[in-house]
Design a protein around this motif. Structure first.
Motif, short mmCIF file in Angstrom:
data_model
loop_
_atom_site.label_atom_id
_atom_site.label_comp_id
_atom_site.label_asym_id
_atom_site.label_seq_id
_atom_site.Cartn_x
_atom_site.Cartn_y
_atom_site.Cartn_z
N PRO A 144 -9.71 13.27 -9.02
CA PRO A 144 -9.64 11.90 -9.52
C PRO A 144 -8.84 10.94 -8.63
CG PRO A 144 -9.23 13.46 -11.28
CD PRO A 144 -9.25 14.25 -10.00
N GLY A 145 -8.05 11.46 -7.71
CA GLY A 145 -7.26 10.60 -6.82
C GLY A 145 -7.90 10.40 -5.44
N SER A 146 -9.16 10.77 -5.28
CA SER A 146 -9.82 10.69 -3.97
C SER A 146 -10.01 9.25 -3.51
CB SER A 146 -11.17 11.41 -4.01
OG SER A 146 -11.87 11.18 -2.80
N ILE A 147 -9.24 8.86 -2.50
CA ILE A 147 -9.36 7.52 -1.92
C ILE A 147 -10.73 7.34 -1.29
CG2 ILE A 147 -8.50 6.03 -0.06
CD1 ILE A 147 -6.59 6.12 -2.41
N GLU A 148 -11.21 8.36 -0.58
CA GLU A 148 -12.51 8.23 0.10
C GLU A 148 -13.65 8.09 -0.90
OE1 GLU A 148 -13.23 10.98 3.27
OE2 GLU A 148 -11.35 10.50 4.24
N ALA A 149 -13.57 8.77 -2.04
CA ALA A 149 -14.62 8.62 -3.05
C ALA A 149 -14.60 7.21 -3.64
CB ALA A 149 -14.44 9.66 -4.15
N GLU A 150 -13.40 6.69 -3.91
CA GLU A 150 -13.31 5.32 -4.42
C GLU A 150 -13.76 4.31 -3.37
OE1 GLU A 150 -9.94 4.14 -6.77
OE2 GLU A 150 -9.47 6.25 -7.17
N LEU A 151 -13.45 4.57 -2.11
CA LEU A 151 -13.93 3.71 -1.03
C LEU A 151 -15.45 3.72 -0.99
CD1 LEU A 151 -13.67 1.98 1.53
CD2 LEU A 151 -13.27 4.11 2.81
N ALA A 152 -16.04 4.90 -1.10
CA ALA A 152 -17.50 5.01 -1.10
C ALA A 152 -18.09 4.18 -2.23
CB ALA A 152 -17.93 6.46 -1.21
N LEU A 153 -17.52 4.27 -3.42
CA LEU A 153 -18.04 3.51 -4.56
C LEU A 153 -17.92 2.00 -4.34
CD1 LEU A 153 -16.81 5.73 -7.53
CD2 LEU A 153 -19.17 5.44 -6.72
N ALA A 154 -16.82 1.56 -3.72
CA ALA A 154 -16.67 0.14 -3.41
C ALA A 154 -17.73 -0.32 -2.42
CB ALA A 154 -15.27 -0.14 -2.87
N LEU A 155 -17.98 0.50 -1.40
CA LEU A 155 -18.99 0.15 -0.39
C LEU A 155 -20.39 0.17 -0.99
CD1 LEU A 155 -17.58 2.19 2.64
CD2 LEU A 155 -17.40 -0.28 2.24
N ILE A 156 -20.66 1.13 -1.86
CA ILE A 156 -21.97 1.20 -2.51
C ILE A 156 -22.20 -0.03 -3.38
CG2 ILE A 156 -23.30 2.45 -4.25
CD1 ILE A 156 -21.83 5.03 -3.10
N ARG A 164 -10.88 -4.65 -4.19
CA ARG A 164 -10.91 -3.19 -4.33
C ARG A 164 -10.34 -2.52 -3.08
NH1 ARG A 164 -16.77 -1.64 -6.76
NH2 ARG A 164 -15.92 0.47 -6.82
N LEU A 165 -10.71 -3.03 -1.92
CA LEU A 165 -10.18 -2.46 -0.67
C LEU A 165 -8.67 -2.65 -0.59
CD1 LEU A 165 -12.97 -3.52 1.88
CD2 LEU A 165 -12.61 -1.27 0.84
N ARG A 166 -8.18 -3.83 -0.97
CA ARG A 166 -6.73 -4.07 -0.96
C ARG A 166 -6.00 -3.14 -1.93
NH1 ARG A 166 -8.61 -9.13 -0.50
NH2 ARG A 166 -8.15 -10.18 1.45
N SER A 167 -6.60 -2.94 -3.08
CA SER A 167 -6.00 -2.04 -4.07
C SER A 167 -5.91 -0.62 -3.53
CB SER A 167 -6.83 -2.08 -5.36
OG SER A 167 -6.38 -1.12 -6.27
N LEU A 168 -6.96 -0.17 -2.86
CA LEU A 168 -6.94 1.17 -2.27
C LEU A 168 -5.90 1.25 -1.16
CD1 LEU A 168 -10.76 1.96 -2.17
CD2 LEU A 168 -9.03 3.04 -3.63
N LEU A 169 -5.80 0.19 -0.35
CA LEU A 169 -4.80 0.17 0.73
C LEU A 169 -3.38 0.18 0.19
CD1 LEU A 169 -6.43 -2.22 3.33
CD2 LEU A 169 -5.56 0.08 3.79
N ALA A 170 -3.18 -0.43 -0.97
CA ALA A 170 -1.85 -0.39 -1.59
C ALA A 170 -1.46 1.04 -1.94
CB ALA A 170 -1.82 -1.28 -2.83
N ARG A 171 -2.45 1.85 -2.30
CA ARG A 171 -2.21 3.26 -2.64
C ARG A 171 -2.12 4.14 -1.40
NH1 ARG A 171 -6.99 4.51 -6.36
NH2 ARG A 171 -6.43 6.62 -5.78
N ALA A 172 -2.87 3.79 -0.35
CA ALA A 172 -2.93 4.65 0.85
C ALA A 172 -2.93 3.78 2.11
CB ALA A 172 -4.18 5.53 0.80
N PRO A 173 -1.79 3.15 2.41
CA PRO A 173 -1.75 2.21 3.54
C PRO A 173 -2.01 2.86 4.90
CG PRO A 173 0.46 2.57 2.67
CD PRO A 173 -0.49 3.27 1.74
N ASN A 174 -1.82 4.17 5.00
CA ASN A 174 -2.00 4.85 6.29
C ASN A 174 -3.31 5.65 6.37
OD1 ASN A 174 0.42 3.89 7.35
ND2 ASN A 174 1.55 5.49 6.28
N HIS A 175 -4.27 5.28 5.58
CA HIS A 175 -5.57 5.96 5.60
C HIS A 175 -6.42 5.30 6.70
CE1 HIS A 175 -9.42 7.51 4.33
NE2 HIS A 175 -8.80 8.32 3.49
#
Length: 195
Positions: free
Chosen positions: A91-103, A118-129
């Motif tokens: 449930p914490g998969s950044i890449e899966a959430e990124l995929a859903l945002a892109l889709i 959505r991208l900013r929110s993900l970056l707030a959770r994983a700034p070094n991804h």
């Protein structure tokens, strides 16, 4: 639990292909990722990477069918199912959430503003991804915010200097932002331009 060794090897092979210029590598990477999730359906990382790679394939190739073609709808549906599988496993998969945002962006189910949030929110959770910074950089470049694109792509390049596309797009966005001399210096230092 440790992943199946053959599945993990297929996953790592796909990841290495995705560091190179895409072209035919995307199709080969998808085949390797499909093999990985067939061998080990519990590999969240492979499911998420497969979803993102299908979304990347959306833009590849000059002879590709247009975005309205049925094949794109099928690919985006497959990518969505893969991303949702990854999220169910992790449930914490950044890449899966990124995929859903892109889709959602590709399906026009989300506005540019919503996609950016959505991208900013993900970056707030994983700034070094690295991939997340790369995607934010390409998004910013796509909406004409070239200075911000340079910042995100530069960060992606610093986090993942072995991915060829990071280098190319970083230089391209510097050019778009009017930093021609900086872009040429960077390209010369990277050994990619003589002149």
């Amino acid at each position: 639990a440790a992943p199946d060794p053959a599945a993990y090897q297929a996953y790592l092979y796909a990841k290495s292909l995705l560091r190179m210029p895409w072209g035919e590598n995307l199709a080969t990477a998808i085949e390797a990722l499909e093999r990985a999730v067939t061998l080990d359906p519990g590999m969240s990382e492979a499911w998420a990477t497969l979803a993102i790679t299908r979304v990347k394939l959306f833009n590849e190739g000059s002879n590709s069918p247009g975005p309205g073609a049925a094949i794109w709808t099928e690919r985006l549906q497959a990518a969505q199912q893969e991303a949702e599988t990854a999220l169910a496993l992790d449930p914490g998969s950044i890449e899966a959430e990124l995929a859903l945002a892109l889709i959602d962006s590709r399906k026009h189910a989300a506005s540019l503003t919503e996609t950016g949030e959505r991208l900013r929110s993900l970056l707030a959770r994983a700034p070094n991804h690295p991939m997340l910074n790369f995607r934010m950089g390409t998004f910013m470049g796509g909406v004409g915010r070239f200075r911000e694109a340079v910042r995100y792509l530069g960060r992606s390049l610093a986090l993942d200097p072995l991915t060829v596309l990071n280098t190319a797009l970083y230089a391209y966005q510097m050019l778009c932002s009017g930093r021609t001399d900086d872009a040429l210096s960077f390209i010369n230092a990277a050994g990619g331009y003589e002149g």
